[in-house]
Design an enzyme around this catalytic site. Structure first.
Site, mmCIF file in Angstrom:
data_model
loop_
_atom_site.group_PDB
_atom_site.id
_atom_site.type_symbol
_atom_site.label_atom_id
_atom_site.label_comp_id
_atom_site.label_asym_id
_atom_site.label_seq_id
_atom_site.Cartn_x
_atom_site.Cartn_y
_atom_site.Cartn_z
ATOM 1 N N LYS A 69 -2.932 4.830 -2.506
ATOM 2 C CA LYS A 69 -3.881 5.623 -1.749
ATOM 3 C C LYS A 69 -4.317 6.771 -2.654
ATOM 4 C CE LYS A 69 -4.051 3.608 2.261
ATOM 5 N NZ LYS A 69 -5.331 3.136 2.824
ATOM 6 N N SER A 119 0.867 -1.165 0.000
ATOM 7 C CA SER A 119 0.000 0.000 0.000
ATOM 8 C C SER A 119 0.909 1.222 0.000
ATOM 9 C CB SER A 119 -0.872 -0.031 1.253
ATOM 10 O OG SER A 119 -1.608 1.163 1.375
ATOM 11 N N ASP A 145 -7.134 2.874 -3.077
ATOM 12 C CA ASP A 145 -7.869 2.880 -1.803
ATOM 13 C C ASP A 145 -8.166 4.325 -1.425
ATOM 14 O OD1 ASP A 145 -8.916 2.543 0.717
ATOM 15 O OD2 ASP A 145 -7.170 1.514 1.569
ATOM 16 N N GLU A 153 -10.948 0.421 -3.516
ATOM 17 C CA GLU A 153 -11.228 0.102 -2.112
ATOM 18 C C GLU A 153 -11.932 1.269 -1.417
ATOM 19 O OE1 GLU A 153 -7.727 -1.443 -0.226
ATOM 20 O OE2 GLU A 153 -8.520 -1.206 1.805
ATOM 21 N N LYS A 209 -0.962 -1.012 -4.464
ATOM 22 C CA LYS A 209 -2.187 -0.275 -4.128
ATOM 23 C C LYS A 209 -1.825 1.175 -3.883
ATOM 24 C CE LYS A 209 -4.591 -0.078 0.287
ATOM 25 N NZ LYS A 209 -5.178 -0.895 1.372
ATOM 26 N N LYS A 242 -9.333 -7.181 7.904
ATOM 27 C CA LYS A 242 -8.350 -6.764 8.909
ATOM 28 C C LYS A 242 -8.811 -7.365 10.216
ATOM 29 C CE LYS A 242 -6.994 -2.413 6.760
ATOM 30 N NZ LYS A 242 -7.329 -0.974 6.660
ATOM 31 N N ASP A 272 -13.477 -2.217 2.929
ATOM 32 C CA ASP A 272 -12.575 -2.329 4.077
ATOM 33 C C ASP A 272 -13.358 -1.841 5.299
ATOM 34 O OD1 ASP A 272 -10.656 -1.841 6.059
ATOM 35 O OD2 ASP A 272 -9.235 -0.807 4.776
ATOM 36 N N GLY A 316 -3.674 -4.246 6.097
ATOM 37 C CA GLY A 316 -2.649 -3.901 7.080
ATOM 38 C C GLY A 316 -2.986 -2.606 7.780
HETATM 39 O O1 OSB Z 1 -7.141 1.570 4.552
HETATM 40 O O2 OSB Z 1 -5.883 -0.118 4.300
HETATM 41 C C1 OSB Z 1 -6.095 0.978 4.833
HETATM 42 C C2 OSB Z 1 -3.055 2.017 6.912
HETATM 43 C C3 OSB Z 1 -3.679 2.622 7.989
HETATM 44 C C4 OSB Z 1 -5.037 2.717 7.998
HETATM 45 C C5 OSB Z 1 -5.805 2.214 6.943
HETATM 46 C C6 OSB Z 1 -5.184 1.582 5.872
HETATM 47 C C7 OSB Z 1 -3.797 1.522 5.850
HETATM 48 C C8 OSB Z 1 -3.049 0.957 4.737
HETATM 49 C C9 OSB Z 1 -1.641 0.505 5.030
HETATM 50 O O3 OSB Z 1 -3.442 0.905 3.595
HETATM 51 C C10 OSB Z 1 -1.501 -0.952 4.933
HETATM 52 C C11 OSB Z 1 -0.163 -1.362 5.481
HETATM 53 O O4 OSB Z 1 0.793 -1.308 4.727
HETATM 54 O O5 OSB Z 1 -0.082 -1.733 6.686
HETATM 55 MG MG MG Z 2 -8.265 0.378 3.162
#
Ligand code: OSB
Ligand code: MG
Length: 376
Positions: A164, A136, A189, A214, A162, A263, A239, A291
């Site tokens: 953001k 991510s 995402d 996402e 992925k 998660k 999510d 994550g």
């Molecule tokens: O939306 O998946 C998410 C990190 C913090 C809060 C929300 C998210 C995320 C990530 C990071 O996308 C995922 C990771 O590398 O741990």
């Molecule tokens: Mg997410």
């Protein structure tokens, strides 16, 4: 019987090796609640994934601490459980606070795995020997920074990238990335950054051949995601919206998503994560493991969970070094050049805890002891 003698709660502070920016904010360091269970010579660990602020979810480290200390830990110390899977029933009187519950429940599974002499993955029902990994990538200071990051992660072998995204950091970015990497497995995402007025804008991303989009809309929504999904060729992945198995069933049956991000903290622990996994599997919906910028403790738990059969898409489970200059497990978690993590086969989580390092990072702690028990 898994009799708990003591529960230690501690907060550790760890600076992130690289700042992480999402549509809801920038994180430069983590304040993390760790749970340590002492039971008959065994020590088991759980990590609470609640953030520093109630931005991703309504929980944050300080609410999780209070709930763990005043509600959950006392229940666990009085209970006589024989498995981690009994935690949801024990914690049922407490509504919500799923990340706090997961930290304790997952530590109980970790303990059970140690006591049974089983790898945690096997105890959870996992079958995969290796898991596929994605990354991510947060919002960057500039598109050039992003291109460099992607080149680095693709070069390292990660199987899915992925991005953001948020209004102003979306279409142009996807265009630039696809121009340079037409073939990679790519997703985005939004962390709920869009609304129904953006529906045509989001539909225009179908041209980018994304694996999924996402959580584009509200964090607690199914209905409008179903309307949006009807307009898209691209799969929506939920999510934030998925809190439990019933949510997964509602989302799948309403057509709100075609993929689910699991998660373990967001759904309240391993029991519910397995239930979501199974519900999705029965309906032919693939899942992957999300994550939350975890340390090696939570990361090891994510690896074990990802070994279940329906975790068929690469997860946001990546190497320790993407987050930490020094992790609190040793060896740290590494990813092969094929973008895979080998699932440990030793008893417990498989990643030895570095207690000295944890002590050095601890900024607050409290210990709860079991009351003396009368034994027959
Ligand atoms: O939306 O998946 C998410 C990190 C913090 C809060 C929300 C998210 C995320 C990530 C990071 O996308 C995922 C990771 O590398 O741990
Ligand atoms: Mg997410």
């Amino acid at each position: 019987m898994l009799k708990i003698d003591a529960i230690h709660l501690r907060e550790i502070n760890m600076p992130l090796a690289y700042p992480f920016e999402t549509s809801f904010g920038l994180t430069t360091g983590r304040r993390i609640l760790l749970v340590e269970l002492e039971s008959d010579g065994h020590t088991a660990w759980g990590e609470c994934v609640a953030g520093e602020h109630p931005y991703f979810s309504d929980e944050m480290i300080d609410t999780a601490w209070i709930i763990a200390e005043t509600e959950l830990a006392p229940r666990l110390l009085e209970a006589e459980l024989s498995s981690g899977g009994e935690c949801p029933d024990l914690f049922k009187p407490v509504r919500g606070h799923r990340m706090a519950k997961a930290a304790l429940e997952n530590a109980m599974w970790d303990l059970e795995a140690q006591v049974e002499g089983l790898p945690l993955s096997e105890l959870l029902g996992g079958t995969r020997k290796v898991i596929p990994c994605g990354v991510s990538i947060g919002i960057q200071p500039s598109p050039e920074h992003l291109m460099d990051k992607i080149a680095q992660e693709v070069g390292a072998g990660y199987q899915r990238i992925k991005l953001k995204c948020k209004p102003g950091w979306d279409t142009k970015i996807f265009e630039a990335v696809r121009a340079r990497w037409p073939e990679i497995l790519l997703s985005c995402d939004a962390n709920s950054a869009y609304r129904m007025k953006d529906i045509d804008h989001i539909a225009s991303w179908d041209q980018f051949n994304l694996l999924m989009i996402e959580q584009p809309l509200w964090y607690d929504d199914f209905y409008f995601h179903a309307m949006l999904q009807k307009r898209l060729e691209t799969a929506i992945c939920l999510d934030e919206s998925i809190r439990n198995r019933r949510d997964a069933l509602a989302a799948i049956d309403m057509g709100s998503c075609r993929i689910i991000n699991i998660k373990v903290g967001r759904v309240g622990g391993f029991s519910e994560a397995i239930a979501v996994h199974n519900a999705a599997a029965e309906r032919g919906i693939p899942v992957w493991c999300g994550g939350m910028l975890e340390t090696g403790i939570g990361r090891a738990h994510n690896i074990a969970l990802s070994s279940l059969p329906n975790f068929s898409l690469p997860g946001d489970v990546s190497a320790s070094s993407r987050y930490w200059t020094q992790d609190i497990v040793e060896p740290a978690i590494t990813v092969s050049a094929k973008g895979e993590i080998v699932v440990p086969t030793t008893a417990g989580s498989g990643y030895p805890i570095q207690k000295d390092r944890i002590e050095a990072l601890t900024v607050r702690r409290t210990t709860l002891h079991a009351k003396a028990r009368v034994t027959a």
